[in-house]
Design an enzyme around this catalytic site. Structure first.
Site, PDB file in Angstrom:
ATOM      1  N   TRP A 155      30.775  -1.766   4.728  1.00  0.00           N
ATOM      2  CA  TRP A 155      32.238  -1.802   4.523  1.00  0.00           C
ATOM      3  C   TRP A 155      32.735  -3.226   4.355  1.00  0.00           C
ATOM      4  CZ3 TRP A 155      33.413   2.538   2.663  1.00  0.00           C
ATOM      5  CH2 TRP A 155      32.756   3.685   3.100  1.00  0.00           C
TER       6      TRP A 155
ATOM      7  N   ASP B 109      39.353  -4.672   9.701  1.00  0.00           N
ATOM      8  CA  ASP B 109      39.180  -3.268   9.340  1.00  0.00           C
ATOM      9  C   ASP B 109      38.732  -2.558  10.620  1.00  0.00           C
ATOM     10  OD1 ASP B 109      38.376  -0.784   8.513  1.00  0.00           O
ATOM     11  OD2 ASP B 109      36.884  -1.483   7.067  1.00  0.00           O
TER      12      ASP B 109
ATOM     13  N   LYS C 248      38.996   8.909  11.376  1.00  0.00           N
ATOM     14  CA  LYS C 248      37.958   8.842  12.411  1.00  0.00           C
ATOM     15  C   LYS C 248      38.562   8.987  13.802  1.00  0.00           C
ATOM     16  CE  LYS C 248      35.677   6.037   9.130  1.00  0.00           C
ATOM     17  NZ  LYS C 248      34.655   6.960   8.636  1.00  0.00           N
TER      18      LYS C 248
HETATM   19  C1  PLP Z   1      34.689   0.721   8.771  1.00  0.00           C
HETATM   20  C2  PLP Z   1      35.122   1.477   7.550  1.00  0.00           C
HETATM   21  N1  PLP Z   1      35.902   0.869   6.646  1.00  0.00           N
HETATM   22  C3  PLP Z   1      36.318   1.511   5.543  1.00  0.00           C
HETATM   23  C4  PLP Z   1      35.954   2.811   5.277  1.00  0.00           C
HETATM   24  C5  PLP Z   1      36.452   3.469   4.034  1.00  0.00           C
HETATM   25  O1  PLP Z   1      37.532   4.252   4.382  1.00  0.00           O
HETATM   26  P1  PLP Z   1      38.322   5.169   3.349  1.00  0.00           P
HETATM   27  O2  PLP Z   1      37.415   6.314   3.027  1.00  0.00           O
HETATM   28  O3  PLP Z   1      39.541   5.557   4.136  1.00  0.00           O
HETATM   29  O4  PLP Z   1      38.644   4.355   2.161  1.00  0.00           O
HETATM   30  C6  PLP Z   1      35.153   3.491   6.189  1.00  0.00           C
HETATM   31  C7  PLP Z   1      34.760   4.887   5.929  1.00  0.00           C
HETATM   32  O5  PLP Z   1      33.881   5.463   6.491  1.00  0.00           O
HETATM   33  C8  PLP Z   1      34.716   2.799   7.347  1.00  0.00           C
HETATM   34  O6  PLP Z   1      33.939   3.406   8.254  1.00  0.00           O
END
Ligand code: PLP
Length: 363
Positions: free
Chosen positions: A104, A173, A197
């Protein structure tokens, strides 16, 4: 209905508190005496105002936010934030530091590169397959912000304390550990989290943004890509994700009124995580993939002696009502996501299953 539910260890969308789901169910056809569902009422109505304002107020109370912070609801998931952060805060001549701790973070960096934003990777744990959180960072004092991923959902690592950035705001994030522990908000210019989550369904991303960082944002951007638009309009410049925000409100109410706040939440989360890690550390059948000091309290990633055994484990666990234990497709192995709504009872059932599976399959 409740007795047919499984113990849900999915990584996201993930388990929600049962009492929240029941509240949604019981008010679904007639929300607050309106004769309509929450999915049918106007976002401009006093009924919805109450929902969004209560969600904001609860967020502020839970995180002890003072008036410097805006609480915003944005669509497009955490992935859109990767791009929006760079658009808003990296105007001409600006740079930022990024710490790369896995998939991520890598994606957040990529969204800067696509926009030709000159960012600097101030630390990385790629050398050991992202199995740890780097301690020594090469921070640039000219950076507009330092971006981190507080919990790495795929690799099962988590920042247990945050770096001293000498006053440069941290942008984090927190998709997979938002509202799982108390935070010292003074360090953060912005935190954001896809809701699916820890705090609600997919379709809504929470953004907490400090006014002084917002003031530095670029002016000439499309309205929906500017944080200022959301801040000026209480996240209702256009039609917001009403059902998602309503669910978030109920999850925050559960956190405050049933759990008792973030101190109580982190104690429960630590208890659940140690049940699993302590058990795995007693033998060598299950091997946690994260280095010990960086282990996540939210996503417990582990391997078994072979891929065949992993498949058998995931399959047999599902048959026993323990779902979602497959690791992310990019890394394989197993993963138990034990977010806020995962129960101690569920984790105990998982450990009991792991014990018996090990006995049956030890050669
Ligand atoms: C730490 C983290 N950041 C970003 C994301 C991406 O999120 P989204 O699907 O809401 O764009 C995730 C998805 O699993 C994640 O675990």
């Amino acid at each position: 209905m409740a007795d047919k539910r499984i113990f849900n260890f999915n990584a996201g969308p993930a388990a929600l508190p049962l009492s929240v789901l029941e509240k949604i169910q019981s008010s679904f056809l007639n929300f607050n005496g309106s004769g309509m569902s929450i999915t049918e009422i106007s976002h401009r109505s006093p009924l919805f105002d109450e929902v969004i304002n209560d969600a904001v107020a609860r967020t502020k109370r839970l995180l002890n936010l003072d008036d410097r912070f805006h609480v915003l609801f944005v669509q497009g998931g955490a992935s859109l934030q990767f791009a929006m952060i760079a658009m808003n805060f990296l105007g001409r001549g600006k740079t930022a530091d990024y710490v790369n701790t896995g998939t991520w973070s890598t994606k957040a960096i990529k969204e800067c590169q696509i926009q030709n934003k000159p960012i600097h990777v101030a630390g990385s744990s790629e050398d050991r397959h992202f199995s740890y959180i780097p301690e020594a960072l090469d921070l640039n004092e000219e950076a507009a912000y330092v971006h981190i991923t507080s919990n790495n959902t795929i690799k099962g690592t988590q920042w247990h304390s945050f770096p001293d950035t000498k006053g440069i705001p941290i942008v984090a994030d927190m998709s997979s550990d938002f509202m799982s522990r108390p935070l010292d908000m003074d360090q953060f210019g912005m935190i954001y989290a896809g809701a699916q989550k820890n705090i609600g369904p997919s379709g809504v991303c929470m953004v907490i943004l400090r006014e002084d960082l917002l003031k530095t944002a670029e002016e000439h951007l499309p309205s929906m890509l500017k944080y200022a638009t959301y801040a000026a309009k209480n996240s209702m410049y256009n039609t917001p994700p009403c059902f998602g925000i309503y669910t978030v409100q109920l999850v925050l109410q559960w956190l405050e009124e049933e759990i008792g706040g973030l101190e109580a939440m982190v104690a429960l989360n630590a208890k659940k995580a140690s049940l699993l890690y302590d058990f795995m550390d007693t033998g060598d059948f299950y091997t946690p993939t994260a280095e010990k000091t960086s282990r996540s309290l939210m996503n417990v990633t582990f391997r078994l002696p072979s891929e065949e055994l992993e498949q058998k484990f995931i399959h047999q666990a599902a048959e026993k009502g323990l779902g979602g234990l497959k690791g992310h497709r990019s890394v394989g192995g197993c993963r138990a996501s034990i977010y806020n709504a995962a129960t101690v009872e569920g984790v105990k059932a998982l450990v009991a299953f792991m014990e018996s599976f090990e006995k049956e399959n030890l050669t």
